[in-house]
Motif scaffolding. Structure first.
Motif, short mmCIF file in Angstrom:
data_model
loop_
_atom_site.label_atom_id
_atom_site.label_comp_id
_atom_site.label_asym_id
_atom_site.label_seq_id
_atom_site.Cartn_x
_atom_site.Cartn_y
_atom_site.Cartn_z
N VAL A 118 -29.04 70.92 129.51
CA VAL A 118 -28.01 70.38 129.03
C VAL A 118 -27.82 69.15 128.43
CG1 VAL A 118 -25.71 69.90 129.99
CG2 VAL A 118 -26.86 71.96 130.81
N PRO A 119 -28.41 67.99 128.93
CA PRO A 119 -28.24 66.65 128.23
C PRO A 119 -29.29 66.53 126.99
CG PRO A 119 -29.67 66.59 130.30
CD PRO A 119 -29.13 67.82 130.29
N PHE A 120 -30.30 67.36 127.03
CA PHE A 120 -31.49 67.09 125.76
C PHE A 120 -31.47 68.15 124.98
CE2 PHE A 120 -33.27 64.53 129.56
CZ PHE A 120 -32.98 63.45 129.19
N GLY A 121 -30.95 69.38 125.28
CA GLY A 121 -30.63 70.40 124.00
C GLY A 121 -31.98 70.96 123.53
N CYS A 122 -31.73 71.50 122.31
CA CYS A 122 -32.70 72.49 121.85
C CYS A 122 -34.08 71.77 121.57
CB CYS A 122 -32.45 73.15 120.40
SG CYS A 122 -31.11 74.31 120.75
N ASP A 123 -34.18 70.37 121.36
CA ASP A 123 -35.41 69.80 121.11
C ASP A 123 -36.27 69.59 122.19
OD1 ASP A 123 -34.71 70.04 118.12
OD2 ASP A 123 -33.68 68.02 118.28
N TRP A 124 -35.63 69.58 123.41
CA TRP A 124 -36.45 69.07 124.49
C TRP A 124 -37.70 69.96 124.90
CZ3 TRP A 124 -35.64 70.71 130.22
CH2 TRP A 124 -36.50 69.87 131.03
N ASP A 125 -38.82 69.37 125.18
CA ASP A 125 -40.00 70.15 125.47
C ASP A 125 -40.28 69.92 126.83
OD1 ASP A 125 -40.26 70.95 122.93
OD2 ASP A 125 -41.67 69.37 122.34
N ILE A 126 -41.07 70.91 127.56
CA ILE A 126 -41.50 70.80 129.04
C ILE A 126 -43.39 71.15 128.72
CG2 ILE A 126 -39.65 71.62 129.95
CD1 ILE A 126 -40.81 74.35 130.49
N TYR A 127 -43.65 70.64 129.97
CA TYR A 127 -45.15 70.66 129.90
C TYR A 127 -45.34 72.18 130.40
CZ TYR A 127 -45.66 65.60 129.75
OH TYR A 127 -45.60 64.27 129.44
N ALA A 135 -38.51 74.06 125.92
CA ALA A 135 -37.94 74.52 127.18
C ALA A 135 -37.19 75.77 127.07
CB ALA A 135 -37.17 73.51 127.87
N ILE A 136 -36.20 75.70 126.21
CA ILE A 136 -35.55 77.03 125.86
C ILE A 136 -36.14 78.35 125.45
CG2 ILE A 136 -33.36 78.04 124.38
CD1 ILE A 136 -32.13 75.40 124.25
N ALA A 137 -37.07 78.29 124.74
CA ALA A 137 -38.14 79.32 124.36
C ALA A 137 -38.87 79.54 125.51
CB ALA A 137 -38.95 78.82 123.12
N LEU A 174 -37.93 79.67 128.74
CA LEU A 174 -37.15 80.26 129.87
C LEU A 174 -36.92 81.87 129.41
CD1 LEU A 174 -34.38 77.78 130.64
CD2 LEU A 174 -35.89 79.01 132.08
N CYS A 175 -36.64 81.88 127.80
CA CYS A 175 -36.33 82.97 127.18
C CYS A 175 -37.30 84.09 126.81
CB CYS A 175 -35.45 82.78 125.88
SG CYS A 175 -33.73 82.05 126.24
N TRP A 176 -38.52 83.34 126.84
CA TRP A 176 -39.71 84.17 126.46
C TRP A 176 -40.43 84.43 127.57
CZ3 TRP A 176 -42.06 86.12 121.55
CH2 TRP A 176 -41.37 86.07 120.74
N GLY A 177 -40.06 84.30 128.93
CA GLY A 177 -40.61 84.66 130.09
C GLY A 177 -41.57 84.04 130.76
N VAL A 178 -41.83 82.65 130.31
CA VAL A 178 -42.79 81.76 131.14
C VAL A 178 -42.42 81.46 132.59
CG1 VAL A 178 -43.70 79.35 130.94
CG2 VAL A 178 -43.48 80.43 128.80
N PRO A 179 -43.28 81.83 133.48
CA PRO A 179 -42.80 81.47 134.99
C PRO A 179 -42.50 80.02 135.19
CG PRO A 179 -44.86 82.82 134.62
CD PRO A 179 -44.53 82.42 133.16
N MET A 180 -41.72 79.86 135.92
CA MET A 180 -41.11 78.47 136.39
C MET A 180 -41.24 78.38 137.76
SD MET A 180 -40.39 76.96 133.33
CE MET A 180 -39.70 77.63 131.80
#
Length: 522
Positions: A215-224, A236-238, A240-246
């Motif tokens: 929500v604060p960082f949007g489409c450009d936000w990356d996670i490890y 991050a959005i990809a 979630l949507c592509w099924g990476v287990p969190m």
């Protein structure tokens, strides 16, 4: 023996009664009695007719049947259009909420051209740990697409001139800011950058925690991808949507070729939470992804690759919209659903839920206004945020038209509640950890102060008109929340933080992000 027992009981009751009378008490626990409690604004203050019927707005279904409902089945596998992930158009006149300055013309198909210029920043880092030749193009297909500003409908921004005005009208003068304003902006941007760089990891954080920070960082936000130590990132959005287990959990399930977003602790805290996050990030409705069809885990086998090839275009955001449409129920918390559907649907759209009941956006707004507020926790501010988002979307899509119906009721209610929030603001510029239930501070609970302040400020910044963003009361609240975020950095560890802490920090960051974009328009 039995008679003696009865006598003992009677004697004990008499002694207790005498003791209570001697103490001068009435049997109540005085710790539970408050001298004064804040009185929440009520909707009855805004009804022109006190005897107003409690029925929701009538919905007329012109020949709507089950075949006309948005499909939940697999969507065609055509290549999605690629568009740059730009934050805002140069020279935009207004910024109401992230993503509200432009809307796709879903009726006429505007904005669907595929010739948009590509942005190198939109490319994602490969998600496989070992490079597999057959999946070299996976990154290109997981690009998260946002609505480009050049395709926005004209006149949707509240400050934009109408189409009837001459196009050669001189541009308004640039706003002037004091050194204090510029110093505040600099602190906000620095704090946002620090928290963004700390990041999260798929092995350490749940889907709900990732959604909260989208929500604060949007489409450009990356996670490890995996753990922080491995220093490999993906969008991050990809993810979630592509099924990476969190933390071992997936955001979606597939049932009979249908997309089912999961709800529960650590996954989605509220109905429609993921859809709301995608709407605020301005993700396109036709962004395709496999959902839970092909999880991108650590192991990559030949079977995984084939399954991914088959399922990579199984769903898009429209399927998520359709799920939330069918999930609408009276009395349910639909605050997040209202945010998502207000962005992706037209206010003239009518649909049937899974019980064959007709719904539209105004009906959701009606039930959100009727739903009792949980004034002592974040769900109350989420309810207010859903209301202001719906009202803003309606106004921007009906520029110049008078506000009416449930939208007028919501607007009056929000204005009254805004003044109420200021009336219980403490001397530090923030709010009590009990949100709207108590005025004051709690120095022994700094995290509670940050959580409450972040959630309330996020709604307050969004609900404040553009011409009132320099209100000293709002500036004090922004300074207080920014200061608490900086102080919280000494103990901030997203890998071990609670869900409540992460959601509170994310709300505070979102409040600063929206304030900076709305207040400083240059």
């Amino acid at each position: 023996m039995f008679l003696r027992l009865i006598c003992c009981v009677v004697l004990a009751l008499q002694v207790a009664s005498v003791s209570a009378q001697d103490a001068g008490g009435d049997g109540l626990n005085e710790e539970l009695i408050f001298d004064s409690e804040p009185i929440l604004p009520g909707l009855e203050d805004f009804d022109e007719n006190p005897a107003r019927e409690s029925d929701p707005p009538e919905i007329i279904l012109p020949g709507l049947d089950e075949e006309e409902l948005p499909p939940l089945e697999e969507t065609p596998t055509q290549e999605p259009t690629q568009n740059p992930a730009e934050s805002s158009a140069e020279g935009a006149d207004d910024f109401e909420l992230p993503g509200l300055e432009d809307f796709p013309d879903v009726e006429s198909g505007a904005g669907q051209e595929s010739g948009a210029e590509q942005s190198p920043e939109a490319d994602l880092v490969p998600v496989e740990r070992e490079k597999v030749e057959e999946t070299n193009n996976l990154n290109d297909e997981t690009n998260v697409e946002v609505e480009p500003d050049e395709n926005a409908l004209p006149g949707l921004s509240l400050d934009e001139p109408s189409l009837d005005e001459p196009s050669e009208k001189p541009a308004p003068p640039k706003p002037e800011y004091s050194p204090e304003d510029r110093a505040r902006q600099s602190r906000i941007l620095e704090t946002l950058k620090i928290y963004e760089q700390i990041g999260m990891a798929s092995d350490e954080n749940s889907p709900a925690e990732i959604i909260a920070f989208i929500v604060p960082f949007g489409c450009d936000w990356d996670i490890y991808f995996g753990s922080r130590e491995e220093n490999e990132k993906l969008n991050a959005i990809a993810a979630l949507c592509w099924g990476v287990p969190m933390r071992g959990e997936l955001a979606f399930l597939r049932r009979d070729d249908r997309l089912v977003p999961r709800i529960g602790h650590g996954i989605q805290q509220y109905n429609g939470q993921l859809l709301a996050a995608l709407a605020i990030a301005r993700v396109r409705k036709d962004y395709c992804f496999p959902g839970a069809g092909a999880a991108l885990g650590r192991e990559t086998t030949a079977e995984d690759i084939e399954e991914r090839k088959r399922a990579r275009k199984a769903f898009n955001v429209q399927n998520l919209v359709a799920f939330e449409q069918q999930n609408c129920r009276a009395g349910r918390d639909l605050s997040q659903t209202l945010i998502g559907l207000s962005y992706y649907l037209s206010f003239s759209d009518v649909w049937l839920n899974s019980d064959k009941e007709p719904w539209n956006l105004e009906k959701i707004l009606y039930y959100e206004l009727q739903r009792p507020m949980q004034a002592g926790d974040p769900s109350g501010t989420n309810q207010l945020l859903g209301l202001i988002y719906a009202v803003r979307c309606w106004k921007m899509r009906n520029a110049g038209a008078p506000t009416q119906g449930e939208f007028l009721r919501a607007e009056r209610y929000l204005e009254k509640f805004r003044e109420f929030a200021y009336s219980i603001q403490n001397s530090e510029g923030c709010w009590h950890p009990k949100f709207f239930l108590q005025k004051g501070s709690d120095p022994k609970n700094p995290l509670g102060m940050l959580v409450a302040g972040g959630h309330i400020l996020r709604w307050l910044v969004a609900a404040t008109p553009m011409e009132e963003l320099d209100d000293p009361r709002l500036s004090r609240a922004v300074d207080a929340v920014e200061r608490m975020l900086r102080e919280h950095l000494t103990q901030w560890d997203p890998s071990s933080a609670s869900q409540r802490e992460i959601e509170g920090v994310a709300a505070a960051l979102h409040a600063l992000e929206v304030f900076e974009k709305r207040r400083f328009k240059d």
